[in-house]
Write an enzyme that holds these catalytic residues in place. Structure first.
Site, short mmCIF file in Angstrom:
data_model
loop_
_atom_site.label_atom_id
_atom_site.label_comp_id
_atom_site.label_asym_id
_atom_site.label_seq_id
_atom_site.Cartn_x
_atom_site.Cartn_y
_atom_site.Cartn_z
N LYS A 87 0.76 -2.35 10.26
CA LYS A 87 2.19 -2.04 10.09
C LYS A 87 3.08 -2.71 11.12
O LYS A 87 4.28 -2.92 10.87
CB LYS A 87 2.40 -0.52 10.14
CG LYS A 87 1.85 0.25 8.95
CD LYS A 87 2.70 0.04 7.72
CE LYS A 87 2.30 0.99 6.59
NZ LYS A 87 3.16 0.83 5.40
N GLY A 138 1.99 2.28 -0.25
CA GLY A 138 3.32 1.82 -0.64
C GLY A 138 3.30 0.45 -1.28
O GLY A 138 4.21 0.09 -2.01
N GLU A 188 -6.56 1.76 -4.56
CA GLU A 188 -5.74 2.96 -4.42
C GLU A 188 -6.62 4.20 -4.39
O GLU A 188 -7.65 4.25 -5.08
CB GLU A 188 -4.78 3.08 -5.60
CG GLU A 188 -3.80 1.94 -5.75
CD GLU A 188 -2.91 2.11 -6.98
OE1 GLU A 188 -1.69 2.25 -6.80
OE2 GLU A 188 -3.45 2.11 -8.10
N SER A 235 -7.28 -1.60 7.62
CA SER A 235 -5.84 -1.63 7.88
C SER A 235 -5.39 -0.84 9.09
O SER A 235 -4.28 -1.07 9.60
CB SER A 235 -5.08 -1.14 6.64
OG SER A 235 -5.53 0.15 6.26
#
Length: 326
Positions: free
Chosen positions: A68, A191, A215, A311
């Site tokens: 992020k 998202g 997902e 991630s």
């Protein structure tokens, strides 16, 4: 659509929808890479003996503990705002708050009631104002938009923003540069910012590569949106992958993902927990959200070599260590 996956026919989607809706391209990712280079870590591709033919893109080693930081840095640097607001499940808020102090930016992070308390404390410890809201991610994001309107703060969404998506795409650039023979990339999808960014990065390739979005099974907003032909909003969920609880496919992201992703697969919480355990056994302290792509690779299978994006690594122990060190 099947329970396991959604295959996409790009020729069909291009014919039906055209490319005029796309607002982003490969050049935006290249521009982001140059802009954010002084602020991010170029993370390595790791291997594990228990995971043959898998390259693990180690974004858990990124400053702030997740990918992020890339999108947050690109947005904050390009916008030059003095006050921002964002909605976050935690990792985007951590990234924004980590950058805000050095850049002299005031930050408000809106977090839903079900968001990690440990992440909320870590965001506040970095100097950001934290506001908790009721409801799920959709209500959180509406509150953040209203807050921006009331106060004049600049809204920097966690995913659905051109600058954020371009920044996240630098993960893909690094994978394709460091492992040019990669045949498939598995991308955790909440998202959708990371998935959309990797799609943009792949647009610069002269060889084929499969991009598979993964997902949580109960939050398949992109699979359902693609089936419907437009972004749809799902009810709140409580998947163990707390960073992937988004409820609506992004307006910016939807056309990017619709036109480039090869397949979307869903994975259960049990599969996510299993993948998290495998990563921990290999010495990679991923949080559950960070293990979703591996869960997808194990379930889906692949030919040749696959890159799996780990991630984030902002589990409770890592957050506690970072907070005490700060």
């Amino acid at each position: 659509m099947t329970a396991a996956g959604t295959r996409l026919d790009h020729a069909d989607t291009a014919t039906r929808f055209g490319r005029s809706e796309l607002r982003l391209g490969h050049a935006d990712v290249l521009a982001a890479a140059g802009r954010i280079a002084p602020y991010i870590r170029r993370t390595p591709l790791l291997t594990a003996g228990s995971l043959p033919r898998v390259l693990l893109k180690a974004e858990h080693l990124q400053h702030s503990g997740s990918f992020k930081l890339r999108g947050a840095a690109n947005a904050l640097l390009a916008l030059g705002a003095r006050e921002i607001v964002t909605g976050s499940s935690g990792n985007h808020g951590l990234a924004v708050a980590a950058l805000a102090g050095p850049l002299g930016v005031a930050v408000t992070v809106v977090m839903a009631a079900g968001a990690s308390e440990a992440k909320a404390r870590a965001v506040a410890a970095l100097g950001a104002r934290v506001i908790r809201t009721g409801g799920g991610v959709a209500e959180r994001d509406r509150y953040a938009r209203d807050f921006a309107t009331r106060t004049g703060a600049v809204l920097v969404p966690s995913s659905d923003h051109e600058l954020v998506v371009a920044g996240q795409g630098t993960v893909g650039l690094e994978i394709f540069e460091d492992a040019p023979g990669t045949g498939t990339v598995f991308v955790p999808t909440g998202g959708g910012g990371l998935l959309g960014g990797v799609c943009l990065a792949a647009a610069g390739l002269t060889r084929p590569v499969r991009i598979v979005g993964v997902e949580p099974a109960d939050t398949r907003r992109y699979a359902r949106s693609l089936a419907a032909g437009h972004p749809v909003e799902l009810p709140p969920s409580d998947t163990v992958a707390d960073g992937l609880r988004g409820q609506r496919a992004g307006e910016v992201l939807f056309p990017v993902i619709r036109q480039r992703v090869d397949e979307l697969v869903g994975v259960t919480d049990e599969a996510i927990v299993h993948a998290t355990g495998l990563l921990h056994e290999a010495g990679i302290p991923a949080e559950p959200s960070g293990a979703v792509a591996l869960a997808g690779a194990l379930q889906h299978g692949f030919d040749g070599t696959a890159a799996v994006i780990v991630s984030g690594g902002n589990g409770p122990a890592a957050l506690a260590a970072r907070t005490s060190a700060g």
